[in-house]
Design a protein around this motif. Sequence first.
Motif, PDB file in Angstrom:
ATOM      1  N   SER A  96       0.691  -1.273  -0.091  1.00  0.00           N
ATOM      2  CA  SER A  96      -0.132  -0.043  -0.017  1.00  0.00           C
ATOM      3  C   SER A  96       0.988   1.211  -0.037  1.00  0.00           C
ATOM      4  O   SER A  96       0.319   2.228  -0.687  1.00  0.00           O
ATOM      5  N   GLN A  97       2.045   1.298   0.688  1.00  0.00           N
ATOM      6  CA  GLN A  97       2.842   2.202   0.614  1.00  0.00           C
ATOM      7  C   GLN A  97       3.494   2.746  -0.827  1.00  0.00           C
ATOM      8  O   GLN A  97       3.459   3.960  -1.038  1.00  0.00           O
ATOM      9  N   CYS A  98       3.836   1.737  -1.166  1.00  0.00           N
ATOM     10  CA  CYS A  98       4.446   1.957  -2.700  1.00  0.00           C
ATOM     11  C   CYS A  98       3.383   2.273  -3.586  1.00  0.00           C
ATOM     12  O   CYS A  98       3.546   3.318  -4.450  1.00  0.00           O
ATOM     13  N   ALA A  99       2.115   1.829  -3.393  1.00  0.00           N
ATOM     14  CA  ALA A  99       1.009   2.294  -4.521  1.00  0.00           C
ATOM     15  C   ALA A  99       0.868   3.925  -4.314  1.00  0.00           C
ATOM     16  O   ALA A  99       0.397   4.353  -5.006  1.00  0.00           O
ATOM     17  N   ALA A 100       0.634   4.263  -2.957  1.00  0.00           N
ATOM     18  CA  ALA A 100       0.449   5.596  -2.663  1.00  0.00           C
ATOM     19  C   ALA A 100       1.457   6.599  -3.086  1.00  0.00           C
ATOM     20  O   ALA A 100       1.439   7.439  -3.749  1.00  0.00           O
ATOM     21  N   ASP A 101       2.846   5.833  -3.020  1.00  0.00           N
ATOM     22  CA  ASP A 101       3.914   6.761  -3.382  1.00  0.00           C
ATOM     23  C   ASP A 101       4.046   6.778  -4.974  1.00  0.00           C
ATOM     24  O   ASP A 101       4.369   8.060  -5.638  1.00  0.00           O
ATOM     25  N   MET A 102       3.625   5.858  -5.726  1.00  0.00           N
ATOM     26  CA  MET A 102       3.741   5.958  -6.707  1.00  0.00           C
ATOM     27  C   MET A 102       2.687   6.787  -7.712  1.00  0.00           C
ATOM     28  O   MET A 102       2.775   7.870  -8.364  1.00  0.00           O
ATOM     29  N   ILE A 103       1.448   6.723  -7.008  1.00  0.00           N
ATOM     30  CA  ILE A 103       0.359   7.643  -7.637  1.00  0.00           C
ATOM     31  C   ILE A 103       0.708   9.226  -7.384  1.00  0.00           C
ATOM     32  O   ILE A 103       0.334   9.963  -8.037  1.00  0.00           O
ATOM     33  N   SER A 104       1.118   9.290  -6.172  1.00  0.00           N
ATOM     34  CA  SER A 104       1.305  10.853  -5.598  1.00  0.00           C
ATOM     35  C   SER A 104       2.779  11.221  -6.582  1.00  0.00           C
ATOM     36  O   SER A 104       2.742  12.357  -6.696  1.00  0.00           O
ATOM     37  N   GLY A 105       3.533  10.585  -7.035  1.00  0.00           N
ATOM     38  CA  GLY A 105       4.752  10.967  -7.639  1.00  0.00           C
ATOM     39  C   GLY A 105       5.778  10.880  -6.963  1.00  0.00           C
ATOM     40  O   GLY A 105       6.987  11.315  -7.368  1.00  0.00           O
ATOM     41  N   LYS A 106       5.695  10.561  -5.721  1.00  0.00           N
ATOM     42  CA  LYS A 106       7.073  10.423  -4.635  1.00  0.00           C
ATOM     43  C   LYS A 106       7.910   9.419  -5.164  1.00  0.00           C
ATOM     44  O   LYS A 106       9.215   9.489  -4.943  1.00  0.00           O
ATOM     45  N   LEU A 107       7.380   8.257  -5.734  1.00  0.00           N
ATOM     46  CA  LEU A 107       8.289   7.122  -6.158  1.00  0.00           C
ATOM     47  C   LEU A 107       8.032   6.920  -7.707  1.00  0.00           C
ATOM     48  O   LEU A 107       6.911   6.710  -8.126  1.00  0.00           O
ATOM     49  N   ASP A 108       9.142   6.875  -8.346  1.00  0.00           N
ATOM     50  CA  ASP A 108       8.988   6.575  -9.707  1.00  0.00           C
ATOM     51  C   ASP A 108       8.996   4.832  -9.750  1.00  0.00           C
ATOM     52  O   ASP A 108       9.711   4.218  -9.242  1.00  0.00           O
ATOM     53  N   SER A 109       7.908   4.749 -10.829  1.00  0.00           N
ATOM     54  CA  SER A 109       7.567   2.910 -11.085  1.00  0.00           C
ATOM     55  C   SER A 109       8.823   2.380 -11.449  1.00  0.00           C
ATOM     56  O   SER A 109       9.197   1.198 -11.070  1.00  0.00           O
ATOM     57  N   ASN A 110       9.711   3.156 -12.131  1.00  0.00           N
ATOM     58  CA  ASN A 110      10.850   2.330 -12.544  1.00  0.00           C
ATOM     59  C   ASN A 110      11.860   1.732 -11.497  1.00  0.00           C
ATOM     60  O   ASN A 110      12.233   0.768 -11.409  1.00  0.00           O
TER      61      ASN A 110
END
Length: 143
Positions: A96-110
Amino acid sequence: MIIMVDIEALKEKWMPKLEAQDLKFGELKEVLELMVGVANENEDFADEYGSFTKTYQFNVSDKPEAEWMWMKVEAGKFSAGMGKLPKYDLQFSMNSQCAADMISGKLDSNSAFIKGDLKIDGQIKDGVKFQGIMALFKDVMDL
C-alpha cells in the motif's frame, strides 16, 4: 462503468496533496476517480488514447482484495474501481505504501520495479503505456 465525478471538487480537495506528493493509501480511490474524470474530459487524452484498450489491475499485498484497484481504458474511455478483476492485460503488485507513493509521484515506478517493490505480470509495453497515462495526467494537472 465510467465514474461520474465532480472534477472541480476533487481537484480542490486533492491538488495540495498531489503537489506535496503526500498521499495515503486510503485516499487513492478518490484520486483515481479524479484521474478518470480528467482523462475522460481532456482532449489530449482523447487524442493519445482514442484507439487504446487495456485493463490494469493493482494488487496491493497488505490489503484485502476488496481494496485493490483497477483501471480500464476502452477505446479512449477511462473507468476505474475497487476489487479484483477476473481478467486484465497488466497486473501491478505492490504494498500500500508503494501504491500511494507511485500515484502521488513521490516514487518512480521504474525505481520501484528495479528495487523489487513493484512486480509486473503482463507485457512491459503495457506498463510503459500506463506510465504515459500518469505522465499526461501530471502534465494536464500542472504537477
